[in-house]
Design an enzyme around this catalytic site. Structure first.
Site, short mmCIF file in Angstrom:
data_model
loop_
_atom_site.label_atom_id
_atom_site.label_comp_id
_atom_site.label_asym_id
_atom_site.label_seq_id
_atom_site.Cartn_x
_atom_site.Cartn_y
_atom_site.Cartn_z
N ASP A 25 0.87 -1.17 0.00
CA ASP A 25 0.00 0.00 0.00
C ASP A 25 0.91 1.22 0.00
O ASP A 25 2.14 1.10 0.12
CB ASP A 25 -0.89 -0.02 1.26
CG ASP A 25 -1.79 1.20 1.35
OD1 ASP A 25 -2.39 1.58 0.34
OD2 ASP A 25 -1.89 1.82 2.45
N SER A 26 0.30 2.41 -0.08
CA SER A 26 1.10 3.62 0.04
C SER A 26 1.58 3.82 1.49
O SER A 26 2.55 4.52 1.72
CB SER A 26 0.27 4.84 -0.38
OG SER A 26 -0.86 4.97 0.47
N CYS A 88 -4.36 -1.72 -1.89
CA CYS A 88 -4.50 -0.30 -2.20
C CYS A 88 -5.52 -0.17 -3.33
O CYS A 88 -5.32 -0.73 -4.42
CB CYS A 88 -3.14 0.24 -2.64
SG CYS A 88 -3.19 1.90 -3.32
N GLU A 165 -2.69 8.93 8.34
CA GLU A 165 -1.23 8.76 8.42
C GLU A 165 -0.63 9.62 9.54
O GLU A 165 0.37 9.27 10.13
CB GLU A 165 -0.57 9.10 7.07
CG GLU A 165 -0.83 8.08 5.97
CD GLU A 165 -0.04 6.78 6.12
OE1 GLU A 165 0.99 6.77 6.81
OE2 GLU A 165 -0.47 5.76 5.53
N CYS A 197 -11.04 2.73 0.11
CA CYS A 197 -9.61 2.99 0.36
C CYS A 197 -9.25 2.15 1.58
O CYS A 197 -9.99 2.16 2.58
CB CYS A 197 -9.38 4.47 0.64
SG CYS A 197 -7.71 4.86 1.21
N HIS A 199 -7.17 2.59 3.81
CA HIS A 199 -6.94 3.36 5.04
C HIS A 199 -8.23 3.53 5.86
O HIS A 199 -8.17 3.69 7.07
CB HIS A 199 -6.42 4.76 4.70
CG HIS A 199 -4.96 4.85 4.40
ND1 HIS A 199 -4.42 4.42 3.22
CD2 HIS A 199 -3.92 5.35 5.13
CE1 HIS A 199 -3.11 4.66 3.22
NE2 HIS A 199 -2.79 5.22 4.37
N1 DGL Z 1 -4.77 3.09 0.84
C1 DGL Z 1 -4.71 3.37 -0.54
C2 DGL Z 1 -6.01 3.14 -1.25
O1 DGL Z 1 -6.70 2.20 -0.89
C3 DGL Z 1 -3.95 4.61 -0.95
C4 DGL Z 1 -4.37 5.88 -0.34
C5 DGL Z 1 -3.45 7.04 -0.72
O2 DGL Z 1 -2.24 6.92 -0.58
O3 DGL Z 1 -4.00 8.08 -1.17
O4 DGL Z 1 -6.36 3.81 -2.18
#
Ligand code: DGL
Length: 282
Positions: A25-26, A88, A165, A197, A199
């Site tokens: 993931d990011s 992600c 984050e 997402c 996150h």
């Molecule tokens: N967690 C990731 C997603 O599901 C990336 C979120 C990001 O870095 O903007 O899209």
């Protein structure tokens, strides 16, 4: 191009089931997928990569995302993974179909499993996502293909990833931002909400408190791991040996990621730094 140090002694070609699964993931979003792997596939060894030096992905162009994803998959290939989960949505929406055929290991994304699960829950479906995922229409297309009479509303939530984050989940400002993002979906009287997402499940207590109880929440992390389990069975590569400890790597600050790990995983992970030195985009 990337650090050459390997994490895990390569599994012998005779025992591909012992090879690790790569998850990326990011940042900390993919930890929601990792938690599901621990729950559903506790015998698997995992290599986790968080591209923290280049997040958020959700405001990047498709060309940038493709480059980042290839950097990571090349590195995963070097680690001799048996499969990769793109934990992600942004990468899954913008890069998965393009890069899938470039590698000799299966690559799973979160959009299709999430869309399938949403169609089993309701008909008026809201999706909260990064700007890039919302703009790609990936969820709408996947949902409508499975259930043509479903209605889909996608809301772009640019502030969520930086707030998560920065560990500001319980900051009152985050609740205000969440209210504003959910408002148009509540006006449409959605019956189902997809975390578009990885996150966002970290925000579950906040989002649940703002939503009426009849709205069902769909977490694609649960469903991508179900799909992963099925794929491992199909290929006959499910690990039956004790797993190795999860290996973590990031492109940004390892200490910061280790701290977040403690919060989201309940233990402080050992985190190594990897740099994709030749990437022109920082
Ligand atoms: N967690 C990731 C997603 O599901 C990336 C979120 C990001 O870095 O903007 O899209």
């Amino acid at each position: 191009m990337y650090s050459t140090a390997n994490f895990i002694t390569p599994s012998s070609p005779q025992e591909p089931q012992r090879a690790p699964i790569g998850v990326f993931d990011s940042g900390v979003g993919g930890l929601t997928v990792l938690q599901q792997i621990y729950k559903q596939l506790p015998q698997e060894s995992i290599i986790y990569f968080g591209d923290t030096a280049r997040l958020p992905y959700g405001i990047r162009s498709q060309a940038e995302i493709l480059q980042f994803v290839r950097d990571i998959l090349n590195w995963m290939q070097q680690q001799q993974v048996k499969m990769v989960i793109m934990a992600c949505n942004t990468s899954s929406a913008l890069a998965l179909e393009i890069v899938r055929s470039e590698y000799n290991f299966p690559i799973l994304g979160v959009i299709l499993p999430g869309a399938k699960a949403a169609t089993q829950q309701g008909k008026r479906i809201g999706v909260i996502a990064t700007p890039a995922t919302a703009k790609s229409n990936a969820y709408r297309q996947a949902i409508i293909e499975i259930k043509p009479d479903a209605q889909v509303w996608q809301v772009s939530c640019p502030e969520f990833v930086p707030l998560i984050e920065q560990n500001r989940i319980h900051d009152p400002y985050t609740t205000e931002v969440a209210k504003a993002y959910l408002e148009p979906l509540l006006q449409q009287e959605i019956d189902t909400l997809v975390y578009g997402c990885t996150h966002y499940p970290h925000l579950a207590p906040i989002l649940r408190s703002l939503l009426p109880s009849y709205i069902k929440l769909v977490d694609p992390a649960v469903h991508v791991v179900i799909a992963c389990s099925q794929e491992l069975d199909l290929l006959g590569i499910k690990n039956t040996h004790p797993p190795l400890p999860t290996h973590f790597a990031v492109s940004g600050c390892p200490e910061q990621f280790a701290q977040s790990g403690l919060q989201f995983l309940g233990y402080t992970p050992m985190v190594k730094q990897i740099s994709f030195l030749e990437s022109p985009i920082a």
